[in-house]
Design a protein around this motif. Structure first.
Motif, PDB file in Angstrom:
ATOM      1  N   ILE A   1      39.858  38.702  38.574  1.00 58.59           N
ATOM      2  CA  ILE A   1      38.974  39.858  38.454  1.00 58.59           C
ATOM      3  C   ILE A   1      39.239  40.768  39.647  1.00 58.59           C
ATOM      4  CG2 ILE A   1      36.589  40.681  38.444  1.00 58.59           C
ATOM      5  CD1 ILE A   1      37.307  39.247  35.895  1.00 58.59           C
ATOM      6  N   LYS A   2      39.496  42.038  39.387  1.00 60.18           N
ATOM      7  CA  LYS A   2      39.726  42.990  40.478  1.00 60.18           C
ATOM      8  C   LYS A   2      38.390  43.449  41.035  1.00 60.18           C
ATOM      9  CE  LYS A   2      41.326  47.065  39.453  1.00 60.18           C
ATOM     10  NZ  LYS A   2      42.265  48.128  39.054  1.00 60.18           N
ATOM     11  N   ILE A   3      38.206  43.295  42.364  1.00 57.50           N
ATOM     12  CA  ILE A   3      36.932  43.685  42.981  1.00 57.50           C
ATOM     13  C   ILE A   3      37.068  44.846  43.962  1.00 57.50           C
ATOM     14  CG2 ILE A   3      35.870  41.414  42.665  1.00 57.50           C
ATOM     15  CD1 ILE A   3      36.465  40.869  45.641  1.00 57.50           C
ATOM     16  N   SER A   4      38.315  45.241  44.275  1.00 59.49           N
ATOM     17  CA  SER A   4      38.471  46.380  45.193  1.00 59.49           C
ATOM     18  C   SER A   4      39.826  47.036  44.999  1.00 59.49           C
ATOM     19  CB  SER A   4      38.325  45.927  46.645  1.00 59.49           C
ATOM     20  OG  SER A   4      38.508  47.022  47.533  1.00 59.49           O
ATOM     21  N   SER A   5      39.822  48.360  45.061  1.00 58.51           N
ATOM     22  CA  SER A   5      41.056  49.161  45.040  1.00 58.51           C
ATOM     23  C   SER A   5      40.984  50.168  46.181  1.00 58.51           C
ATOM     24  CB  SER A   5      41.216  49.896  43.709  1.00 58.51           C
ATOM     25  OG  SER A   5      41.409  48.999  42.646  1.00 58.51           O
ATOM     26  N   PRO A   6      42.128  50.596  46.696  1.00 56.93           N
ATOM     27  CA  PRO A   6      42.128  51.583  47.791  1.00 56.93           C
ATOM     28  C   PRO A   6      41.790  52.976  47.277  1.00 56.93           C
ATOM     29  CG  PRO A   6      44.375  51.010  47.174  1.00 56.93           C
ATOM     30  CD  PRO A   6      43.484  50.121  46.369  1.00 56.93           C
ATOM     31  N   GLN A   7      40.500  53.271  47.223  1.00 56.67           N
ATOM     32  CA  GLN A   7      40.038  54.527  46.644  1.00 56.67           C
ATOM     33  C   GLN A   7      39.357  55.452  47.643  1.00 56.67           C
ATOM     34  OE1 GLN A   7      37.540  52.835  43.574  1.00 56.67           O
ATOM     35  NE2 GLN A   7      39.180  52.897  42.049  1.00 56.67           N
ATOM     36  N   GLN A   8      38.798  54.873  48.718  1.00 56.29           N
ATOM     37  CA  GLN A   8      38.107  55.700  49.706  1.00 56.29           C
ATOM     38  C   GLN A   8      39.127  56.433  50.582  1.00 56.29           C
ATOM     39  OE1 GLN A   8      34.738  56.158  49.796  1.00 56.29           O
ATOM     40  NE2 GLN A   8      34.796  54.937  47.907  1.00 56.29           N
TER      41      GLN A   8
ATOM     42  N   LEU B   1      24.241  36.315  44.164  1.00 60.77           N
ATOM     43  CA  LEU B   1      24.879  37.183  43.170  1.00 60.77           C
ATOM     44  C   LEU B   1      26.264  36.661  42.816  1.00 60.77           C
ATOM     45  CD1 LEU B   1      23.939  40.695  44.623  1.00 60.77           C
ATOM     46  CD2 LEU B   1      22.910  39.545  42.641  1.00 60.77           C
ATOM     47  N   ASN B   2      26.723  36.996  41.630  1.00 60.37           N
ATOM     48  CA  ASN B   2      28.028  36.546  41.153  1.00 60.37           C
ATOM     49  C   ASN B   2      29.140  37.336  41.839  1.00 60.37           C
ATOM     50  OD1 ASN B   2      30.255  35.634  39.775  1.00 60.37           O
ATOM     51  ND2 ASN B   2      29.617  36.406  37.770  1.00 60.37           N
ATOM     52  N   PRO B   3      29.999  36.679  42.652  1.00 58.04           N
ATOM     53  CA  PRO B   3      31.077  37.415  43.327  1.00 58.04           C
ATOM     54  C   PRO B   3      32.171  37.889  42.377  1.00 58.04           C
ATOM     55  CG  PRO B   3      31.330  35.066  43.697  1.00 58.04           C
ATOM     56  CD  PRO B   3      30.017  35.240  42.999  1.00 58.04           C
ATOM     57  N   MET B   4      32.147  37.399  41.134  1.00 58.16           N
ATOM     58  CA  MET B   4      33.136  37.821  40.140  1.00 58.16           C
ATOM     59  C   MET B   4      32.747  39.136  39.461  1.00 58.16           C
ATOM     60  SD  MET B   4      35.566  35.302  39.836  1.00 58.16           S
ATOM     61  CE  MET B   4      36.091  35.046  38.142  1.00 58.16           C
ATOM     62  N   GLU B   5      31.588  39.688  39.821  1.00 57.59           N
ATOM     63  CA  GLU B   5      31.155  40.979  39.286  1.00 57.59           C
ATOM     64  C   GLU B   5      31.474  42.063  40.319  1.00 57.59           C
ATOM     65  OE1 GLU B   5      29.957  42.016  36.490  1.00 57.59           O
ATOM     66  OE2 GLU B   5      29.762  40.067  35.483  1.00 57.59           O
TER      67      GLU B   5
END
Length: 362
Positions: A218-225, A274-278
């Motif tokens: 599961i992708k949780i972060s992309s370089p967007q900032q 909380l679910n870290p996969m969300e």
């Protein structure tokens, strides 16, 4: 008389050549990060950098620190009672002569899980370009972390776990427990590519045991900032879990690793239940640790505590100069906590500045 003078002249010339050669051999270039001589430091202090190298890792267990690094096609481990002095490194594993992990051993880190030592690392079958990197894991044969290890193989880091051949490019894999579940966290590509100038994202998956991933990623972060987007390549990499006061933080590196702007970002799971996969459960902030005009390209961190467990310490690497490249050294710095429970890493301390030894270190 002429013959004697000629021989004497030849001898004199040879001696001069020897002196010139010796002088050339002693010529050195002082890097920007050369640390002050130990004799110049006040008692009870140390100064950065503490050693050469990159992608540092430290793990504390039973009053000892275990340091891990890759070089010369292998993985090395050192054991020390002192956080500021890693000591001598011993080879614990060499890359095979063939197969998916035969070269480019990157960023190993060791963990003690379920009664055994495990080393997670990235490797490839060819390169450059570094388009074949995958993640693997080693398991200790004995209880000695400096002993031999067996290769447990490649970890699955793709989108279709039923098809192992669909594994995707992955580096910097780290395991962590949350609410009794073991997870894997790493940096990877959305799709395998023909160029290593491919954006990197952060992924998470569940693990059945320390050597088996049991779910699709599961992708949780992309370089967007803006602060995590680079000028040449957008990267999220080197993620590490940091827990404090019922909160979980992922501290990761962003921007280009070969440039001075390399720095740290943070993902926060505000409630560890909380679910870290969300992906929506992670809140991004940053940068949380950046270089200065004297310390360049800070990143790829690991965390530990002082010998008496009263202090928290950041173990990271920095570039030796502003020139593009991967010539780096390893540094150590104490950090504190903000009132909301998040880490406060402060500002990188320049090379040669005396730093008080970790509390409890003799």
């Amino acid at each position: 008389m002429k013959e004697f003078s000629g021989k004497k002249l030849i001898v004199i010339l040879c001696i001069l050549l020897l002196f010139i050669g010796e002088a050339c051999n002693k010529k050195t270039v002082t890097p920007a990060s050369t640390k002050a001589p130990v004799t110049s430091l006040p008692p009870g202090t140390f100064a950065n950098p503490i050693t050469d190298g990159a992608d540092p890792w430290v793990f504390k267990k039973d009053n000892y620190y275990y340091f891990c690094q890759s070089k010369n096609g292998g993985i090395y481990v050192a054991k020390s009672e002192k956080l500021s002095q890693p000591g001598n490194f011993s080879l614990v594993w060499s890359a095979p002569t063939s197969g998916w992990n035969r070269q480019h051993i990157w960023a190993p880190e060791m963990h003690y899980l379920q009664g055994k030592w495990y080393i997670y690392y990235a490797a490839g079958e060819a390169g450059p370009p570094f388009i074949h990197q995958k993640s693997g894991v080693l398991e200790s044969v004995t209880e000695d972390p400096l002993g031999s290890y067996t290769d447990k193989g490649m970890l699955y880091t793709g989108d279709n776990i039923a098809s192992p051949e669909s594994v995707k490019w992955a580096i910097d894999l780290t395991p962590f427990y949350l609410n009794g579940q073991l997870y894997a966290l790493w940096s990877g590509w959305e799709e395998n590519a023909t160029t290593d100038r491919t954006p990197q994202h952060l992924y998470i998956a569940t693990m059945r045991n320390p050597w088996t991933i049991s779910s699709n990623r599961i992708k949780i972060s992309s370089p967007q900032q803006p602060w995590e987007k680079g000028t040449e390549l957008d990267l999220n990499e080197g993620p590490e879990m940091l827990k404090h006061q019922a909160k979980a933080f992922i501290i990761y590196s962003c921007r280009e690793s070969w440039l001075p702007a390399y720095q740290l970002g943070q993902l926060t799971l505000t409630d560890t239940l909380l679910n870290p996969m969300e992906p929506a459960n992670w809140v991004k902030t940053g940068p949380v640790f950046s270089g200065t005009d004297k310390v360049f390209g800070v990143g790829h961190v690991s965390f530990t505590t002082s010998p008496d467990d009263t202090e928290h310490w950041l173990y990271y690497h920095a570039k030796k100069s502003t020139a593009p490249g991967w010539d780096r050294d390893i540094r150590l710095q104490k950090f504190t906590w903000n009132t909301n429970g998040s880490p406060d890493f402060g500002t990188p301390i320049p090379a040669g500045i005396p730093i008080a030894l970790p509390s409890g270190e003799k």
